[in-house]
Design a protein around this motif. Sequence first.
Motif, PDB file in Angstrom:
ATOM      1  N   MET A 171       0.720  -1.120  -0.336  1.00 32.17           N
ATOM      2  CA  MET A 171       0.246  -0.143   0.080  1.00 32.17           C
ATOM      3  C   MET A 171       1.038   1.548  -0.157  1.00 32.17           C
ATOM      4  O   MET A 171       1.022   2.301  -0.273  1.00 32.17           O
ATOM      5  CB  MET A 171      -0.837   0.208   1.193  1.00 32.17           C
ATOM      6  N   GLU A 172       2.001   1.028   0.642  1.00 29.96           N
ATOM      7  CA  GLU A 172       2.684   2.051   0.913  1.00 29.96           C
ATOM      8  C   GLU A 172       3.365   2.745  -0.736  1.00 29.96           C
ATOM      9  O   GLU A 172       3.407   3.450  -1.079  1.00 29.96           O
ATOM     10  CB  GLU A 172       4.255   1.998   1.454  1.00 29.96           C
ATOM     11  N   LEU A 173       3.648   1.613  -1.422  1.00 33.06           N
ATOM     12  CA  LEU A 173       4.248   1.506  -2.951  1.00 33.06           C
ATOM     13  C   LEU A 173       3.520   2.005  -3.722  1.00 33.06           C
ATOM     14  O   LEU A 173       3.221   3.263  -4.242  1.00 33.06           O
ATOM     15  CB  LEU A 173       4.844   0.768  -3.368  1.00 33.06           C
ATOM     16  N   ALA A 174       1.850   1.797  -3.494  1.00 30.56           N
ATOM     17  CA  ALA A 174       0.753   1.717  -4.271  1.00 30.56           C
ATOM     18  C   ALA A 174       0.576   3.830  -4.152  1.00 30.56           C
ATOM     19  O   ALA A 174      -0.448   4.353  -5.494  1.00 30.56           O
ATOM     20  CB  ALA A 174       0.161   1.033  -3.917  1.00 30.56           C
ATOM     21  N   LEU A 175      -0.226   3.958  -3.283  1.00 27.80           N
ATOM     22  CA  LEU A 175       0.090   5.617  -2.666  1.00 27.80           C
ATOM     23  C   LEU A 175       0.312   6.197  -2.666  1.00 27.80           C
ATOM     24  O   LEU A 175      -0.130   7.506  -2.998  1.00 27.80           O
ATOM     25  CB  LEU A 175      -1.508   5.013  -1.536  1.00 27.80           C
ATOM     26  N   VAL A 176       1.942   6.600  -1.799  1.00 26.01           N
ATOM     27  CA  VAL A 176       2.603   7.498  -1.471  1.00 26.01           C
ATOM     28  C   VAL A 176       3.294   7.785  -2.807  1.00 26.01           C
ATOM     29  O   VAL A 176       3.253   8.699  -3.054  1.00 26.01           O
ATOM     30  CB  VAL A 176       3.489   6.758  -0.374  1.00 26.01           C
ATOM     31  N   GLY A 177       3.923   6.856  -3.685  1.00 25.33           N
ATOM     32  CA  GLY A 177       4.037   6.753  -4.994  1.00 25.33           C
ATOM     33  C   GLY A 177       5.624   6.997  -4.926  1.00 25.33           C
ATOM     34  O   GLY A 177       6.271   7.917  -6.124  1.00 25.33           O
ATOM     35  N   GLU A 178       6.679   6.852  -4.084  1.00 22.58           N
ATOM     36  CA  GLU A 178       7.635   7.193  -3.196  1.00 22.58           C
ATOM     37  C   GLU A 178       8.504   5.968  -3.520  1.00 22.58           C
ATOM     38  O   GLU A 178       8.652   4.604  -3.054  1.00 22.58           O
ATOM     39  CB  GLU A 178       7.900   7.717  -1.556  1.00 22.58           C
ATOM     40  N   PRO A 179       9.579   6.325  -4.541  1.00 25.22           N
ATOM     41  CA  PRO A 179      10.503   5.034  -4.861  1.00 25.22           C
ATOM     42  C   PRO A 179      11.194   4.682  -3.425  1.00 25.22           C
ATOM     43  O   PRO A 179      11.493   5.792  -2.511  1.00 25.22           O
ATOM     44  CB  PRO A 179      12.097   5.918  -5.475  1.00 25.22           C
ATOM     45  N   LEU A 180      11.370   3.439  -3.637  1.00 28.69           N
ATOM     46  CA  LEU A 180      12.146   2.731  -2.591  1.00 28.69           C
ATOM     47  C   LEU A 180      13.840   2.852  -2.865  1.00 28.69           C
ATOM     48  O   LEU A 180      14.102   2.467  -3.961  1.00 28.69           O
ATOM     49  CB  LEU A 180      11.894   0.894  -1.931  1.00 28.69           C
ATOM     50  N   THR A 181      14.657   2.157  -1.373  1.00 26.00           N
ATOM     51  CA  THR A 181      16.403   2.642  -2.183  1.00 26.00           C
ATOM     52  C   THR A 181      15.932   1.128  -2.646  1.00 26.00           C
ATOM     53  O   THR A 181      15.478   0.081  -2.262  1.00 26.00           O
ATOM     54  CB  THR A 181      16.546   2.803  -0.896  1.00 26.00           C
ATOM     55  N   ALA A 182      17.039   1.147  -2.560  1.00 24.78           N
ATOM     56  CA  ALA A 182      17.523  -1.277  -3.544  1.00 24.78           C
ATOM     57  C   ALA A 182      18.326  -1.353  -1.848  1.00 24.78           C
ATOM     58  O   ALA A 182      17.536  -2.868  -2.160  1.00 24.78           O
ATOM     59  CB  ALA A 182      19.013  -0.718  -3.518  1.00 24.78           C
ATOM     60  N   ALA A 183      18.518  -1.017  -0.860  1.00 26.57           N
ATOM     61  CA  ALA A 183      18.191  -1.464   0.541  1.00 26.57           C
ATOM     62  C   ALA A 183      16.933  -2.024   0.488  1.00 26.57           C
ATOM     63  O   ALA A 183      16.857  -3.112   1.469  1.00 26.57           O
ATOM     64  CB  ALA A 183      19.156  -0.859   1.524  1.00 26.57           C
ATOM     65  N   HIS A 184      16.170  -1.124   0.818  1.00 26.57           N
ATOM     66  CA  HIS A 184      14.354  -1.055   1.343  1.00 26.57           C
ATOM     67  C   HIS A 184      14.069  -2.070   0.202  1.00 26.57           C
ATOM     68  O   HIS A 184      13.229  -3.150   1.328  1.00 26.57           O
ATOM     69  CB  HIS A 184      14.057  -0.360   1.290  1.00 26.57           C
ATOM     70  N   ALA A 185      13.661  -2.237  -0.863  1.00 32.04           N
ATOM     71  CA  ALA A 185      13.758  -3.693  -1.730  1.00 32.04           C
ATOM     72  C   ALA A 185      13.855  -5.035  -1.810  1.00 32.04           C
ATOM     73  O   ALA A 185      13.473  -5.421  -1.591  1.00 32.04           O
ATOM     74  CB  ALA A 185      13.780  -2.799  -3.496  1.00 32.04           C
ATOM     75  N   LEU A 186      15.229  -4.898  -1.338  1.00 37.66           N
ATOM     76  CA  LEU A 186      15.733  -5.979  -0.686  1.00 37.66           C
ATOM     77  C   LEU A 186      15.420  -6.636   0.922  1.00 37.66           C
ATOM     78  O   LEU A 186      14.707  -7.575   1.035  1.00 37.66           O
ATOM     79  CB  LEU A 186      17.729  -5.577  -0.501  1.00 37.66           C
ATOM     80  N   ALA A 187      14.541  -5.693   1.827  1.00 36.68           N
ATOM     81  CA  ALA A 187      14.176  -5.801   3.094  1.00 36.68           C
ATOM     82  C   ALA A 187      13.145  -6.202   3.443  1.00 36.68           C
ATOM     83  O   ALA A 187      12.418  -6.630   3.988  1.00 36.68           O
ATOM     84  CB  ALA A 187      14.878  -4.732   4.033  1.00 36.68           C
TER      85      ALA A 187
END
Length: 272
Positions: A171-187
């Motif tokens: 929901m954060e990815l879809a609604l906030v629309g702010e890109p994740l860092t690679a480290a966050h994506a991995l986590a």
Amino acid sequence: MTASEPHVIFKKQDGIAYITLNRPEKRNAFSPEMLVRLCDIWRDVAADNSIRVALVTGAGNQAFSSGGDLGSVIPLMMRTREPVGEWEERFSSDRRQLYRAILRGTEFFKPVVSAINGHALAGGAEFVLATDIRVMAETATIGVTEVRRGLIAGGGSLVRLARQVPWATAMELALVGEPLTAAHALATGLVNRVVSQDQVLPMAEELARKISLGAPVALAKTKEAMVRSNGLPFDEAFKIEAQCTKDNAATADAKEGPRAFMEKRPPVYTGQ
């Protein structure tokens, strides 16, 4: 890139289909040509028994893809202008090619590895979500940013996200629309590996080569069983798994694998 170069570079080697989005000066944004070519490529890969796995990446070191080109693809999708030229005409003849190009759907069952060499945003992130194994540069980001442009991430993300990461993250990815860092994506489990940029393609190739050691039908039926059974009740899911197992058992490769093991030699798979 020169004007004569295609918007997608495609080659086959040692059981791997290499697919490179080739508009680095436009952050590898999807053009009508790119989308039409991708549709043609996926049909080719699906029909070629020698291909076990596909590897997708972007040209240059800035972006995997920034999504649909706002000056061409989006106006054509929204029918706010008429197509101009061969590629726009071909794309406009069937706008669903946008979805087929980025593998929205469950009908493509060969494994796909993505080498996320740079930022994957909007449709670029949606394309990543359609791939099976993901290697990401530590300097890259990934973001479903459509809502900030007044659009919806309708290329598969709204269905896939909550199946691939925890609900709150989806929901954060879809609604906030702010890109994740690679480290966050991995986590969060969105990607499999995070490496330095110069190691993204080598790592993705290593994983693709390991996948290519498997038998083509066994690989495709394994993915098919996992994709089609996802989210179903156990009884229904096990039926799909059983059918895929049965389909694979009927192949010559299913006999070749155990025979080669007993004879202490590498198997020779034909995709039959």
